[in-house]
Design an enzyme around this catalytic site. Structure first.
Site, PDB file in Angstrom:
ATOM      1  N   ASP A 124       2.577   1.564 -22.221  1.00  0.00           N
ATOM      2  CA  ASP A 124       2.603   2.000 -20.820  1.00  0.00           C
ATOM      3  C   ASP A 124       3.566   3.173 -20.654  1.00  0.00           C
ATOM      4  O   ASP A 124       3.715   3.720 -19.561  1.00  0.00           O
ATOM      5  CB  ASP A 124       2.910   0.835 -19.863  1.00  0.00           C
ATOM      6  CG  ASP A 124       4.272   0.223 -20.092  1.00  0.00           C
ATOM      7  OD1 ASP A 124       4.945   0.575 -21.086  1.00  0.00           O
ATOM      8  OD2 ASP A 124       4.686  -0.618 -19.263  1.00  0.00           O
ATOM      9  N   SER A 125       4.192   3.593 -21.768  1.00  0.00           N
ATOM     10  CA  SER A 125       4.932   4.867 -21.768  1.00  0.00           C
ATOM     11  C   SER A 125       3.971   6.021 -21.474  1.00  0.00           C
ATOM     12  O   SER A 125       4.405   7.133 -21.178  1.00  0.00           O
ATOM     13  CB  SER A 125       5.667   5.077 -23.098  1.00  0.00           C
ATOM     14  OG  SER A 125       4.830   4.768 -24.197  1.00  0.00           O
ATOM     15  N   ASP A 176      -1.051  -2.049 -23.785  1.00  0.00           N
ATOM     16  CA  ASP A 176       0.121  -2.490 -23.024  1.00  0.00           C
ATOM     17  C   ASP A 176      -0.311  -2.788 -21.592  1.00  0.00           C
ATOM     18  O   ASP A 176      -0.934  -1.946 -20.938  1.00  0.00           O
ATOM     19  CB  ASP A 176       1.143  -1.338 -23.009  1.00  0.00           C
ATOM     20  CG  ASP A 176       2.571  -1.826 -22.996  1.00  0.00           C
ATOM     21  OD1 ASP A 176       2.778  -3.040 -22.890  1.00  0.00           O
ATOM     22  OD2 ASP A 176       3.466  -0.970 -23.118  1.00  0.00           O
ATOM     23  N   LYS A 187      -0.074  -6.331 -24.963  1.00  0.00           N
ATOM     24  CA  LYS A 187       1.385  -6.559 -24.990  1.00  0.00           C
ATOM     25  C   LYS A 187       1.839  -6.828 -23.569  1.00  0.00           C
ATOM     26  O   LYS A 187       1.399  -6.153 -22.643  1.00  0.00           O
ATOM     27  CB  LYS A 187       2.130  -5.344 -25.552  1.00  0.00           C
ATOM     28  CG  LYS A 187       3.658  -5.509 -25.489  1.00  0.00           C
ATOM     29  CD  LYS A 187       4.398  -4.479 -26.314  1.00  0.00           C
ATOM     30  CE  LYS A 187       4.629  -3.175 -25.622  1.00  0.00           C
ATOM     31  NZ  LYS A 187       5.412  -3.249 -24.364  1.00  0.00           N
ATOM     32  N   GLU A 197       5.580  -7.782 -21.264  1.00  0.00           N
ATOM     33  CA  GLU A 197       7.041  -7.839 -21.296  1.00  0.00           C
ATOM     34  C   GLU A 197       7.524  -9.184 -20.754  1.00  0.00           C
ATOM     35  O   GLU A 197       6.933  -9.721 -19.813  1.00  0.00           O
ATOM     36  CB  GLU A 197       7.640  -6.711 -20.446  1.00  0.00           C
ATOM     37  CG  GLU A 197       7.356  -5.335 -21.002  1.00  0.00           C
ATOM     38  CD  GLU A 197       8.021  -4.211 -20.210  1.00  0.00           C
ATOM     39  OE1 GLU A 197       8.777  -4.484 -19.257  1.00  0.00           O
ATOM     40  OE2 GLU A 197       7.782  -3.035 -20.564  1.00  0.00           O
ATOM     41  N   GLU A 229      13.438  -4.402 -28.015  1.00  0.00           N
ATOM     42  CA  GLU A 229      13.819  -3.047 -27.591  1.00  0.00           C
ATOM     43  C   GLU A 229      15.286  -2.977 -27.196  1.00  0.00           C
ATOM     44  O   GLU A 229      15.759  -3.748 -26.357  1.00  0.00           O
ATOM     45  CB  GLU A 229      12.933  -2.582 -26.419  1.00  0.00           C
ATOM     46  CG  GLU A 229      13.312  -1.164 -25.965  1.00  0.00           C
ATOM     47  CD  GLU A 229      12.262  -0.451 -25.134  1.00  0.00           C
ATOM     48  OE1 GLU A 229      11.150  -0.982 -24.944  1.00  0.00           O
ATOM     49  OE2 GLU A 229      12.569   0.667 -24.675  1.00  0.00           O
TER      50      GLU A 229
END
Ligand code: KIV
Length: 256
Positions: free
Chosen positions: A45-46, A84, A114, A116, A183
């Site tokens: 999602d960057s 993501d 993915k 978080e 991270e």
């Protein structure tokens, strides 16, 4: 070329050499990573920053992520593609998580998603895995919580914070995820987690003791105008190289 499976990624837990993974957001870069033998490509999602120009990962939508996921999966024949899940596409309910993750698998062609979080998304991970959707976890610095964390800083520096991250990584493992991104946590904490969980840890800014490493494509190539984070080795400055090429092209076209 043989298609990489989540079992192949899990098997990296028992290999002596760390494995390298990267993000990708388009067809061409996905082809390059696939040909280079990168086993896992994360459509991060960057993309919110690298592709769409937002300031954080918070604004990017499922629709925007779907476009980049589809482009990447079209470029890949071997690498495992992980989509993501963007902010608020899974947090509000298990149903939302299953629905949106299902779209990335069914329409986007990704092999896994993915998300978080740790203890707070344990039931989401269990449900996704239960419905046949492989999950990669992500603990430590979780950029979708940028506002709650008051920025992007190293997480897990106090004993309490460190214990919370250990608990989160174990929750990700208990939920049935096939790996976990660590991270921006201290190297020693990443080593401890890597030794305590049975799934591969994939570090970013968390030292060398993880089972694998991940970096953002634009950071290692110097493709962004602003400098990369300290943990990313910049192998080239493609931003200025491409700028010079475009200037040269303009000059050539305009010269009398
Ligand atoms: O979105 C992303 O690029 C990521 C990696 C930095 C792990 O989540």
């Amino acid at each position: 070329m043989k298609k990489i499976t989540i079992q192949n990624i899990k098997d990296f837990k028992n290999t002596p050499t760390p494995f390298a993974t990267l993000t990708a957001y388009d067809f061409t870069s996905a082809q390059i990573l696939d040909e280079a033998g990168i086993p896992l490509i994360l459509v991060g999602d960057s993309a919110s920053m690298t592709i769409y120009g937002y300031n954080t990962t918070i604004p990017v939508s499922v629709e925007e992520m779907m476009l980049v996921v589809k482009a990447v999966t079209r470029g890949v024949s071997s690498s495992l593609v992980v989509a993501d899940m963007p902010f608020l596409s899974y947090q509000s309910s298990v149903e939302e998580a299953v629905k949106n993750a299902g779209l990335f698998i069914k329409e986007g062609g990704a092999s896994a998603v993915k998300i978080e979080g740790g203890v707070n998304v344990l039931k989401h991970i269990k449900s996704l895995v239960g419905f046949g959707i492989p999950v990669l976890g992500h603990v430590g610095l979780t950029p979708q919580s940028y506002n709650q964390l008051s920025g992007y800083s190293i997480q897990g520096k106090t004993p309490n914070e460190a214990q919370k991250i250990i608990d989160d990584a174990k929750a990700v493992e208990d939920g049935g995820a096939f790996g976990v991104v660590l991270e921006c946590i201290p190297d020693s904490l990443a080593e401890e987690i890597t030794n305590q969980v049975s799934i591969p840890t994939i570090g970013i800014g968390s030292g060398k003791c993880c089972d694998g490493q991940i970096q953002v494509f634009h950071d290692i190539l110097g493709l962004s105008k602003k400098p990369p984070p300290k943990h990313a080795k910049q192998y080239e400055n493609l931003y200025s190289n491409v700028l010079n090429i475009v200037k040269q092209y303009k000059f050539d076209v305009e010269k009398p």
